[in-house]
Write a protein that holds these residues in place. Structure first.
Motif, mmCIF file in Angstrom:
data_model
loop_
_atom_site.group_PDB
_atom_site.id
_atom_site.type_symbol
_atom_site.label_atom_id
_atom_site.label_comp_id
_atom_site.label_asym_id
_atom_site.label_seq_id
_atom_site.Cartn_x
_atom_site.Cartn_y
_atom_site.Cartn_z
ATOM 1 N N ASP A 486 -2.321 57.400 -23.500
ATOM 2 C CA ASP A 486 -1.559 56.222 -23.093
ATOM 3 C C ASP A 486 -0.481 56.611 -22.082
ATOM 4 O OD1 ASP A 486 -3.076 54.791 -24.843
ATOM 5 O OD2 ASP A 486 -1.515 54.543 -26.363
ATOM 6 N N ARG A 487 -0.433 55.836 -20.969
ATOM 7 C CA ARG A 487 0.580 56.022 -19.939
ATOM 8 C C ARG A 487 1.132 54.646 -19.582
ATOM 9 N NH1 ARG A 487 -1.518 59.480 -15.024
ATOM 10 N NH2 ARG A 487 0.673 59.118 -14.448
ATOM 11 N N PRO A 488 2.150 54.184 -20.312
ATOM 12 C CA PRO A 488 2.679 52.839 -20.087
ATOM 13 C C PRO A 488 3.051 52.596 -18.631
ATOM 14 C CG PRO A 488 3.590 53.778 -22.077
ATOM 15 C CD PRO A 488 2.843 54.883 -21.409
ATOM 16 N N PHE A 489 2.946 51.329 -18.205
ATOM 17 C CA PHE A 489 3.145 50.992 -16.793
ATOM 18 C C PHE A 489 3.847 49.656 -16.652
ATOM 19 C CE2 PHE A 489 -0.807 48.956 -18.010
ATOM 20 C CZ PHE A 489 -0.702 47.700 -17.436
ATOM 21 N N ILE A 490 4.305 49.384 -15.428
ATOM 22 C CA ILE A 490 4.801 48.072 -15.032
ATOM 23 C C ILE A 490 4.217 47.769 -13.653
ATOM 24 C CG2 ILE A 490 6.943 48.858 -13.946
ATOM 25 C CD1 ILE A 490 6.896 45.873 -16.253
ATOM 26 N N ASP A 491 3.572 46.619 -13.518
ATOM 27 C CA ASP A 491 2.962 46.186 -12.261
ATOM 28 C C ASP A 491 3.652 44.927 -11.755
ATOM 29 O OD1 ASP A 491 1.114 48.210 -12.387
ATOM 30 O OD2 ASP A 491 -0.582 46.934 -12.941
ATOM 31 N N ARG A 492 3.637 44.763 -10.452
ATOM 32 C CA ARG A 492 4.040 43.495 -9.855
ATOM 33 C C ARG A 492 2.781 42.711 -9.523
ATOM 34 N NH1 ARG A 492 8.107 43.548 -4.843
ATOM 35 N NH2 ARG A 492 6.292 44.514 -3.834
ATOM 36 N N TYR A 493 2.749 41.447 -9.935
ATOM 37 C CA TYR A 493 1.534 40.628 -9.834
ATOM 38 C C TYR A 493 1.809 39.438 -8.922
ATOM 39 C CZ TYR A 493 -2.259 37.528 -11.382
ATOM 40 O OH TYR A 493 -3.349 36.691 -11.441
ATOM 41 N N GLU A 494 1.022 39.310 -7.856
ATOM 42 C CA GLU A 494 1.176 38.181 -6.935
ATOM 43 C C GLU A 494 0.436 36.981 -7.515
ATOM 44 O OE1 GLU A 494 1.372 37.568 -2.168
ATOM 45 O OE2 GLU A 494 -0.388 38.635 -2.937
ATOM 46 N N LEU A 495 1.182 35.936 -7.849
ATOM 47 C CA LEU A 495 0.616 34.799 -8.564
ATOM 48 C C LEU A 495 -0.431 34.056 -7.750
ATOM 49 C CD1 LEU A 495 3.931 33.564 -10.186
ATOM 50 C CD2 LEU A 495 1.909 34.352 -11.428
ATOM 51 N N ALA A 496 -0.279 33.979 -6.445
ATOM 52 C CA ALA A 496 -1.213 33.207 -5.621
ATOM 53 C C ALA A 496 -2.550 33.912 -5.446
ATOM 54 C CB ALA A 496 -0.595 32.922 -4.257
#
Length: 835
Positions: A486-496
């Motif tokens: 396991d390598r926890p992450f945070i992503d930015r997600y473009e809603l459109a």
């Protein structure tokens, strides 16, 4: 008369006496059983048990403060064994009118997120007049983040306190104050919720309630139940109502008065006292969702299945709308995609002032019914007139809803049978607009999990989708399962567009887990970081650029005597090609070249899978900080044992068969592969292997000892061993006993008690509240083992439920585990004769 000869007996009487004589040799040895005093485990374990746990941390709505919650150490058996009422699936403390096993804290402290240095400024929150071990409930932040509210449990009552958040992190302690002397009713959970920023809606004990009804010692008549021909395939629930006397006791303890408590000391009663189970204020603080249980009650199902009335009240206690009055539900097992036919999961829409939302079955709640659409997402806005709005009709069962703004919400649907999950984006302002698919995946696929959408408190203090100010981006956080762990992450997600950009991923030698996004514009994230040698602490990390993370907390090692323990994430294969994984722990100071192979203990819990690919995915991380707590098997590392933690034991549906159709074969194969791996590594002695588990892991242990001779001893805690006693399914098994009698028989270790030649230690809480593990499971299994001449020991823990809590109980459990393994596993000797 002593010494008198037996009279001459004939016929039935003679046969009865003979039968009794035959049973006598089996019954007499039971007299050797005895109650003993609680024993202490070895000193290193005892010291760790008595250490104060690391604090929990709560983030303020404005992301400016960390609230440290000082956790209690292990409670005493005096506390755990205190009188409790067990009614309708609840366990209550009759002295305080709260849950008898609720989590509580002993201290609260505030730390500014912007503070710095290795000794950050802290401001304690004190409770004036409190003496001894203060028991605080989980704090609730006000919507504006300017104060917290929490309960304080005294010996005979629970009352409400608040504390203002100071302007600065420097200064004297902050004194909390009691909002009201009214005793709260916390029998069904947290008794209070914020109504705006200056009042709380609470469930209180009605004035003049009087003493609890006393049960007559003289029966007034028989207790009857009757089936009217409707199937009710329910699990084996515990702590159910059993008599009219229980009904009266439940009504006594659960009856509440709804009261608005103002921070100015005002108290406004709303409505009449009744069995209120929930009061939920709307985000704008103008309305209340009130749920009330009423007759008829049931002796077959717990409180949650009793008739329940859901209403909207105004702040004067006037009923504005009756939303639903669900009937008594004894026919729904709540397993495998089956749900209640009416509205469920009713709650307030987080991003609107006062709009109720819920999911409602379109197929009557029956997954066997053919239907194109099974669930609908509905809402009803203030002033709660007219018909609800249908926002989406789902092919599967509705799961969670993440509300974002007027034109965006994210809806999840699941279907357990196919292990599928989908997420849809809907436009709440335009119900006719077709939903847009966001994710479509297998719920078992950990590697492909895109993560969960991050939320944050909005202007109402409710958790809503976190986005950048322009509404363009949301954020995803997840465990980051991979072949390397396991390598926890945070992503930015473009809603459109659905495009993602990785902002952060945990990297060796740390396990670093995002906890909250502190600033979505600047990309500042709160993480909890640890390593094999570093205590878990909280950090502020800017995910863009080269700025170094800033450490916020400086928690110390609670059990330094375990420093030096090493761990390794290992992978290996089962003979059928399924990939397996486990974490191997080695004692501090162990040198393979000098010390040679160790006695080893394997602790596991089987899981069912729909595919070999999903079952083969790696679970765990090689970079976690290891300090055992509770009755952890990892304490054995201090006693010269190696520990293989969570060796995966997947039970996979293959070749057109259900997973449990080959349960025993797959279980044995997984266990053999785990032992082979330890031997291959040169750290484990094949002739000195022990195995154990809790609950379904105990069931696994008993099965392994029934069908193999791989292990020298087993430890089974709080398990179920006879599946005919859970006839309407268990774990992931959908078929009931009458559809799969042979399967239930073959999977039950009780069936093979005569084959167990390996010593087995059974431990069970005498107040076990798990629906499948009544204490009779261990009682009857031990009797079967003893009757067949097995080496077995059965330890019953007074007052303990499915998980053990008391310091004395946990210490004794670890004493028993160490003693058993030292006796049967650690000595270098030949294994028992092969089966």
């Amino acid at each position: 008369m002593i010494g008198s000869p037996l009279p001459l007996l004939t016929g039935g009487a003679r046969r009865t006496l003979v039968a009794g004589a035959v049973l006598a040799p089996v019954l007499v040895p039971a007299l050797a059983s005895a109650q003993t005093t609680y024993q202490q485990p070895p000193a290193p374990i005892a010291r760790a048990l008595d250490a104060e746990p690391l604090p929990a941390v709560s983030v303020s709505p404005d992301r400016k403060w960390l609230l440290h919650l000082r956790r209690r150490g292990l409670p005493s058996i005096e506390e755990v064994g205190a009188p409790e009422m067990r009614l309708a699936g609840l366990r209550l403390n009759p002295r305080t009118n709260g849950g008898s096993r609720d989590v509580s804290f002993t201290g609260l402290s505030l730390q500014a997120v912007q503070g710095g240095g290795s000794t950050p400024a802290m401001r304690a929150i004190t409770v004036p007049g409190a003496t001894g071990d203060v028991r605080m409930g989980t704090p609730l932040w006000s919507p504006d983040g300017k104060r917290i509210a929490f309960t304080v449990t005294a010996p005979t009552a629970i009352t409400l306190y608040t504390a203002d958040i100071p302007a600065s992190a420097s200064g004297p302690a902050v004194a909390a104050r009691r909002v009201s002397a009214l005793a709260l009713n916390a029998t069904t959970g947290s008794p209070c919720s914020w109504v705006g920023n200056a009042r709380l809606a609470c469930l209180t004990i009605p004035a003049g309630r009087g003493p609890a009804p006393k049960q007559s010692e003289i029966p007034t008549g028989p207790i009857s139940q009757e089936s009217e021909g409707k199937a009710a395939p329910n699990p084996t629930f515990q702590d159910l109502l059993k008599s009219p006397a229980d009904e009266k006791l439940m009504e006594h303890y659960l009856t509440s008065q709804v009261v608005l408590l103002g921070l100015d000391g005002s108290a406004t009663k709303l409505g009449a006292p009744a069995l209120r189970t929930r009061v939920a204020p709307s985000p704008d603080g103008q309305w209340l969702l009130v749920e009330t249980t009423h007759r008829p009650y049931s002796y077959l199902v717990p409180l949650g299945a009793f008739p329940s009335l859901a209403e909207v009240w105004d702040l004067n206690g006037r009923v504005v709308r009756k939303l639903d009055d669900s009937p008594l539900d004894e026919q729904v097992s709540r397993r495998f995609d089956q749900v209640s036919p009416g509205p469920r999961n009713m709650s307030w829409r987080a991003d609107a002032p006062a709009t109720l939302a819920w999911v409602e079955a379109l197929d009557g709640g029956d997954p066997q019914t053919k239907a194109d659409k099974r669930d609908a997402v509905k809402t009803l806005a203030a002033p709660f007139a007219g018909e609800p709005t249908v926002h989406a009709q789902l092919e599967w069962r509705g799961g969670g809803i993440t509300w974002a703004r007027s034109d965006l919400a994210l809806v999840t649907e699941n279907w357990r049978r196919t292990r599928k999950t989908r997420t849809w984006a809907i436009d709440p302002s335009n119900p006719a607009k077709a939903p847009r698919l966001v994710f479509d995946r297998s719920s078992e696929d950990r590697y492909g999990d895109p993560g969960r959408f991050e939320t944050a408190p909005n202007q109402y203090g409710r958790q809503a989708l976190l986005t950048t100010k322009d509404g363009r981006f949301a954020f995803l956080g997840g465990a980051g399962a991979s072949a390397e762990g396991d390598r926890p992450f945070i992503d930015r997600y473009e809603l459109a567009t659905g495009k993602t950009e990785r902002l952060f991923r945990s990297a060796a030698p740390f396990y670093e887990e995002p906890v909250a996004v502190l600033d979505p514009e600047a990309g500042v994230v709160l993480t909890r970081r640890e390593s094999t040698t570093e205590v878990p602490n909280y950090w502020a990390r800017t995910v863009a650029g080269s700025a170094q993370p800033r450490q916020l907390t400086f928690f110390k090692d609670p059990a330094p005597q375990f420093a030096g323990v090493t761990s390794q994430l290992v992978t290996y294969k089962r003979k059928d090609g399924v990939d397996l994984s486990a974490t191997v722990y080695l004692p501090a100071g162990y040198d393979k070249a000098k010390d040679g192979p160790l006695p080893f203990f394997l602790w596991a819990y089987p899981l069912e899978y729909g595919s070999a690919a999903a079952a083969s995915q790696v679970v765990g991380s090689p970079y976690r900080f290891t300090r055992p707590t509770g009755a952890s098997h990892l304490f054995l590392l201090s006693q010269g044992y190696g520990v293989m933690d969570n060796p995966t034991m997947p039970i996979v549906a293959m070749n057109g068969k259900e997973s449990n159709d080959t349960y025993v074969e797959q279980l044995v194969s997984s266990a053999q592969a785990a032992v082979d791996k330890l031997v291959e590594m040169g750290v484990g002695d094949r002739e000195r292997m022990g195995v154990g588990g809790h609950s379904y892991g105990a069931f696994m242990t008993a099965n392994l000892l029934s069908h193999t001779n791989i292990f020298r001893a087993g430890i089974a805690r709080s398990g179920a061993y006879n599946r005919t006693l859970t006839p309407f399914g268990f774990q992931g098994e959908e078929r009931d006993y009458w559809k799969a009698q042979q399967l239930y028989t073959e999977m039950s270790p009780f069936t093979y008690a005569n084959r167990v030649k390996t010593p087995i230690l059974l431990i069970h809480g005498m107040a076990d509240d798990n629906q499948g593990t009544f204490p009779i499971q261990s009682e009857r299994y031990y009797a079967a083992l003893k009757g067949n001449g097995a080496k077995a020991r059965y330890v019953q823990l007074p007052a303990e439920a499915h998980g053990y809590r008391a310091r004395e109980s946990i210490g004794h459990t670890l004493y028993e585990m160490v003693t058993w393994l030292d006796r049967y596993v650690k000595p270098k000797q030949e294994k028992a004769t092969a089966m």
